[in-house]
Design a protein around this motif. Structure first.
Motif, PDB file in Angstrom:
ATOM      1  N   ASP A 124    -102.372 -58.219  67.093  1.00 26.55           N
ATOM      2  CA  ASP A 124    -102.990 -58.263  68.423  1.00 26.55           C
ATOM      3  C   ASP A 124    -102.784 -56.914  69.100  1.00 26.55           C
ATOM      4  N   PRO A 125    -103.859 -56.176  69.372  1.00 26.49           N
ATOM      5  CA  PRO A 125    -103.721 -54.804  69.891  1.00 26.49           C
ATOM      6  C   PRO A 125    -103.323 -54.705  71.367  1.00 26.49           C
ATOM      7  N   TYR A 126    -103.017 -55.828  72.022  1.00 20.10           N
ATOM      8  CA  TYR A 126    -102.615 -55.707  73.419  1.00 20.10           C
ATOM      9  C   TYR A 126    -101.179 -55.204  73.536  1.00 20.10           C
ATOM     10  N   LEU A 127    -100.831 -54.717  74.749  1.00 10.68           N
ATOM     11  CA  LEU A 127     -99.533 -54.082  74.963  1.00 10.68           C
ATOM     12  C   LEU A 127     -98.400 -55.073  75.213  1.00 10.68           C
ATOM     13  N   GLU A 166     -94.964 -72.558  56.939  1.00 13.81           N
ATOM     14  CA  GLU A 166     -94.312 -72.223  58.198  1.00 13.81           C
ATOM     15  C   GLU A 166     -94.099 -70.715  58.212  1.00 13.81           C
ATOM     16  N   LEU A 167     -94.797 -70.038  59.113  1.00 12.01           N
ATOM     17  CA  LEU A 167     -94.765 -68.578  59.171  1.00 12.01           C
ATOM     18  C   LEU A 167     -93.659 -68.094  60.097  1.00 12.01           C
ATOM     19  N   PRO A 168     -93.087 -66.929  59.811  1.00 10.89           N
ATOM     20  CA  PRO A 168     -92.069 -66.362  60.701  1.00 10.89           C
ATOM     21  C   PRO A 168     -92.720 -65.610  61.863  1.00 10.89           C
ATOM     22  N   GLY A 169     -91.922 -65.308  62.877  1.00 11.59           N
ATOM     23  CA  GLY A 169     -92.418 -64.532  64.007  1.00 11.59           C
ATOM     24  C   GLY A 169     -92.912 -63.157  63.598  1.00 11.59           C
ATOM     25  N   LEU A 170     -92.424 -62.652  62.473  1.00 11.90           N
ATOM     26  CA  LEU A 170     -92.882 -61.356  61.959  1.00 11.90           C
ATOM     27  C   LEU A 170     -94.381 -61.348  61.698  1.00 11.90           C
ATOM     28  N   SER A 171     -94.972 -62.520  61.591  1.00 12.05           N
ATOM     29  CA  SER A 171     -96.397 -62.616  61.271  1.00 12.05           C
ATOM     30  C   SER A 171     -97.302 -62.271  62.436  1.00 12.05           C
ATOM     31  N   ASN A 172     -96.749 -62.031  63.598  1.00 15.35           N
ATOM     32  CA  ASN A 172     -97.556 -61.604  64.747  1.00 15.35           C
ATOM     33  C   ASN A 172     -97.103 -60.213  65.184  1.00 15.35           C
ATOM     34  N   ILE A 173     -97.966 -59.230  64.999  1.00 19.83           N
ATOM     35  CA  ILE A 173     -97.684 -57.843  65.363  1.00 19.83           C
ATOM     36  C   ILE A 173     -98.514 -57.485  66.583  1.00 19.83           C
ATOM     37  N   THR A 174     -97.878 -56.917  67.608  1.00 17.68           N
ATOM     38  CA  THR A 174     -98.600 -56.466  68.794  1.00 17.68           C
ATOM     39  C   THR A 174     -98.353 -54.982  69.016  1.00 17.68           C
ATOM     40  N   THR A 175     -99.222 -54.367  69.791  1.00 20.04           N
ATOM     41  CA  THR A 175     -99.013 -52.963  70.160  1.00 20.04           C
ATOM     42  C   THR A 175     -97.684 -52.805  70.875  1.00 20.04           C
ATOM     43  N   GLY A 176     -97.344 -53.776  71.718  1.00 15.23           N
ATOM     44  CA  GLY A 176     -96.074 -53.725  72.441  1.00 15.23           C
ATOM     45  C   GLY A 176     -94.884 -53.668  71.499  1.00 15.23           C
ATOM     46  N   LYS A 177     -94.909 -54.504  70.452  1.00 12.82           N
ATOM     47  CA  LYS A 177     -93.815 -54.496  69.481  1.00 12.82           C
ATOM     48  C   LYS A 177     -93.722 -53.152  68.759  1.00 12.82           C
ATOM     49  N   VAL A 178     -94.877 -52.622  68.389  1.00 13.78           N
ATOM     50  CA  VAL A 178     -94.903 -51.369  67.635  1.00 13.78           C
ATOM     51  C   VAL A 178     -94.342 -50.225  68.468  1.00 13.78           C
ATOM     52  N   VAL A 237     -90.842 -47.969  68.041  1.00 13.94           N
ATOM     53  CA  VAL A 237     -90.879 -46.516  67.847  1.00 13.94           C
ATOM     54  C   VAL A 237     -90.082 -45.795  68.933  1.00 13.94           C
ATOM     55  N   ILE A 238     -90.237 -46.229  70.174  1.00 15.78           N
ATOM     56  CA  ILE A 238     -89.502 -45.585  71.276  1.00 15.78           C
ATOM     57  C   ILE A 238     -87.997 -45.805  71.110  1.00 15.78           C
ATOM     58  N   SER A 239     -87.599 -46.992  70.687  1.00 18.65           N
ATOM     59  CA  SER A 239     -86.168 -47.262  70.451  1.00 18.65           C
ATOM     60  C   SER A 239     -85.611 -46.340  69.378  1.00 18.65           C
ATOM     61  N   LYS A 240     -86.391 -46.149  68.321  1.00 17.99           N
ATOM     62  CA  LYS A 240     -85.952 -45.243  67.245  1.00 17.99           C
ATOM     63  C   LYS A 240     -85.856 -43.801  67.743  1.00 17.99           C
ATOM     64  N   ASN A 278     -97.032 -45.355  60.809  1.00 15.04           N
ATOM     65  CA  ASN A 278     -95.974 -45.706  59.847  1.00 15.04           C
ATOM     66  C   ASN A 278     -95.253 -46.980  60.256  1.00 15.04           C
ATOM     67  N   GLU A 279     -95.031 -47.149  61.581  1.00 21.11           N
ATOM     68  CA  GLU A 279     -94.355 -48.357  62.069  1.00 21.11           C
ATOM     69  C   GLU A 279     -95.203 -49.592  61.801  1.00 21.11           C
ATOM     70  N   ILE A 280     -96.506 -49.467  61.990  1.00 20.65           N
ATOM     71  CA  ILE A 280     -97.408 -50.590  61.720  1.00 20.65           C
ATOM     72  C   ILE A 280     -97.314 -51.003  60.257  1.00 20.65           C
ATOM     73  N   LYS A 281     -97.376 -50.017  59.367  1.00 20.90           N
ATOM     74  CA  LYS A 281     -97.290 -50.314  57.931  1.00 20.90           C
ATOM     75  C   LYS A 281     -95.938 -50.929  57.574  1.00 20.90           C
ATOM     76  N   GLU A 282     -94.880 -50.436  58.212  1.00 25.50           N
ATOM     77  CA  GLU A 282     -93.551 -50.976  57.943  1.00 25.50           C
ATOM     78  C   GLU A 282     -93.466 -52.439  58.361  1.00 25.50           C
ATOM     79  N   MET A 283     -94.050 -52.766  59.532  1.00 24.32           N
ATOM     80  CA  MET A 283     -94.032 -54.159  59.995  1.00 24.32           C
ATOM     81  C   MET A 283     -94.832 -55.064  59.057  1.00 24.32           C
TER      82      MET A 283
END
Length: 538
Positions: free
Chosen positions: A46-49, A87-99, A103-106, A125-130
């Motif tokens: 989901d590309p939202y922030l 049963e999917l894990p929470g990792l299955s939903n990627i958002t721009t906010g998470k990405v 990255v900022i934390s790193k 790279n972060e998107i691919k890693e997720m």
């Protein structure tokens, strides 16, 4: 970490308009591959922030789906779980906010060694890693990746670039792209128009991505000539142009796709070591047939505050359909606004069952209490979920010695807060991520309708709430007849209540709708539909 197991990726993009069914298309392809015996996972981008879906208004984004591990996600994960029966894990939903947060934390931790942090390569790279985290955690044969929104959206561009890079890094034979578009029909011209699909595909190709399959959504079927035109202008094989016209039920879509040999297309394109076999979907065909039953009909009222948008209650709607098909009836669902001074007596009088769903905020709560009162007075089967359970408890208290009873969510000064906030939540100020979320254990009480439904003593269900049954009133309300039929293993939290002297009136603190499947309806929904069917005969 080097991965030994080779996972294949299918990436689903959308064009022309949003809400054309990318999620259903993704889930349906997953269902086909699962029927072949493959291990399949799914990811929704989901590309939202927003970091997650938890604080999104249901009117804007529909239902918030909750995973077992407590992530608040996009509703498409619900489709994936229902179609794939996983049963999917929470990792299955990627958002721009998470990405961006990651990255900022790193960057703050100095992990980029003083580099200028940019969209390329750091964000991509972060998107691919997720994405790879899913296949790193478990050996999946195929991972489906759905990119939300439409090609051309500004916010989607970093994700498209990351997905292009993923194809190059994983290898062309291990990654394929499916583009879902809409073919509009112009009444004035009397014909379908392919130009929007051509432009959408051109936009995708300008990003360096050539779709392998184009799934054409339309209200009515399109002909071979039109498919040939799309294939010619979009540079794909005509066999890879797949039409999915509107279906009677979303669960037909895997069958429609398989009739168009999409399973064979996928197997050949990414080199899966299996033989496609449409007969593997025979059990699914039986499910679809059961869902298409036309009679007998039972009328079920969903009394809620977001009824103008059906997607706000999508898992509840699907759960009712699953249970109805299993019981052998057709569920006619009627959406009734609780945000009214008086419920329509004529509408309520035609109902065979009442379901009160969850929600947040005071608006519409009194209307839900009126629905509980109606169900009590007329012995109509009643099912309360989350805030629906709070409505049942509050109205029972008002009818039994506490006329001012309320939830402290709506009246912090109320003398009888039969529903109150958990102690650990009272000091929390942030709205997002502060609830009791995910799967929690529950112990059922034998001899109750709930126990009869599950037929086991220990269960685990998914939660999403801050407020609980107030134990200060537990003994007194039980003495007055309220049945506590499910509690936390330590007997501290009330999870399920039942009304006395009623054919079927159950309220649960959790959200059973998140675990229902078309092939395996949730026990409470099935029991509810059985009670509704019996009531409809009277």
């Amino acid at each position: 970490m080097e991965r030994i197991f080779l996972t294949k990726y299918i990436i689903i993009t959308g064009g022309v308009v949003s809400s054309i069914g990318k999620g259903i298309t993704s889930a349906s392809m997953g269902r086909i591959l699962r029927s072949y015996g493959l291990k399949v996972a799914a990811i929704k981008i989901d590309p939202y922030l927003n970091w997650d879906s938890g604080t999104l208004n249901p009117y804007q984004h529909g239902e918030v789906f909750v995973t077992n591990d407590g992530m608040e996600t996009d509703l498409d994960l619900g489709h994936y779980e229902r179609f794939l029966d996983v049963e999917l894990p929470g990792l299955s939903n990627i958002t721009t906010g998470k990405v961006y947060k990651s990255v900022i934390s790193k960057e703050r931790e100095g992990k980029f060694l003083g580099a200028c942090v940019q969209v390329i390569p750091h964000i991509t790279n972060e998107i691919k890693e997720m994405i790879r985290l899913i296949s790193d955690n478990e050996d999946y044969d195929v991972v489906l990746i759905e990119l939300g929104g439409t090609v051309g959206d500004i916010e989607s561009q970093p994700f498209l670039e990351a997905l292009r890079q993923l194809r190059n890094e994983e290898g062309h034979d291990n990654v394929m792209f499916v583009h879902v578009t809409f073919i509009p029909y112009l009444n004035a011209a009397g014909e379908f128009k392919t130009k929007p699909t051509q432009h959408s595909t051109k936009e995708l190709r300008s990003m360096g991505i050539n779709p392998d399959v184009i799934v054409c959504r339309s209200q009515e079927p399109i002909d071979d000539a039109l498919e040939g035109k799309i294939a010619h202008f979009c540079d794909v094989d005509q066999k890879a142009v797949v039409n999915t016209p509107d279906a009677g039920t979303i669960y037909e879509v895997p069958l429609v796709l398989e009739e168009n040999n999409i399973g064979e297309l996928i197997v050949n394109r990414i080199g899966l070591d299996i033989k496609p076999d449409s007969s593997k979907l025979d059990d699914w065909r039986k499910i679809v047939e059961s869902l298409k039953i036309e009679s007998p009909v039972v009328n079920i009222g969903i009394v809620g505050k977001y009824v103008e948008l059906e997607d706000a209650y999508i898992s509840i709607r699907e759960s009712l359909q699953h249970a109805a098909a299993n019981v052998g009836v057709k569920a006619n669902i009627i959406y009734i606004s609780s945000d009214v001074d008086n419920l329509d007596e004529e509408v309520m009088g035609n109902l065979h069952g009442i379901l009160i769903p969850g929600g947040f905020g005071e608006r519409g709560f009194e209307g839900k209490l009126d629905a509980v009162d109606y169900a009590i007075e007329h012995n109509v089967p009643l099912f309360g979920i989350c805030l629906g359970m709070h409505s049942i408890v509050t109205q029972f208290a008002r009818r039994n010695g506490y006329p001012e009873a309320n939830s402290s969510e709506f009246d912090s000064e109320n003398p009888h807060p039969v529903i109150d906030m958990m102690e650990e939540q009272k000091k929390v100020k942030n709205m997002g991520g502060t609830m009791r979320l995910g799967s929690y254990d529950c112990k059922l009480v034998k001899g109750t309708k709930t126990y009869e439904a599950y037929n086991v003593e220990d269960i685990a269900e998914r939660h999403r709430h801050r407020f609980e049954f107030n134990n200060d009133y537990r003994k007194d309300l039980e003495d007055k007849g309220l049945v506590i039929s499910g509690v936390s293993p330590d007997d501290f939290l009330v999870e399920i209540v039942e009304l006395p002297n009623h054919p079927w009136a159950v309220g649960c603190q959790f959200h059973p709708e998140f675990k229902s499947r078309p092939n395996r309806p949730h026990p409470l929904f099935k029991s509810f539909l059985e009670a509704i069917y019996e009531y409809s005969k009277n």
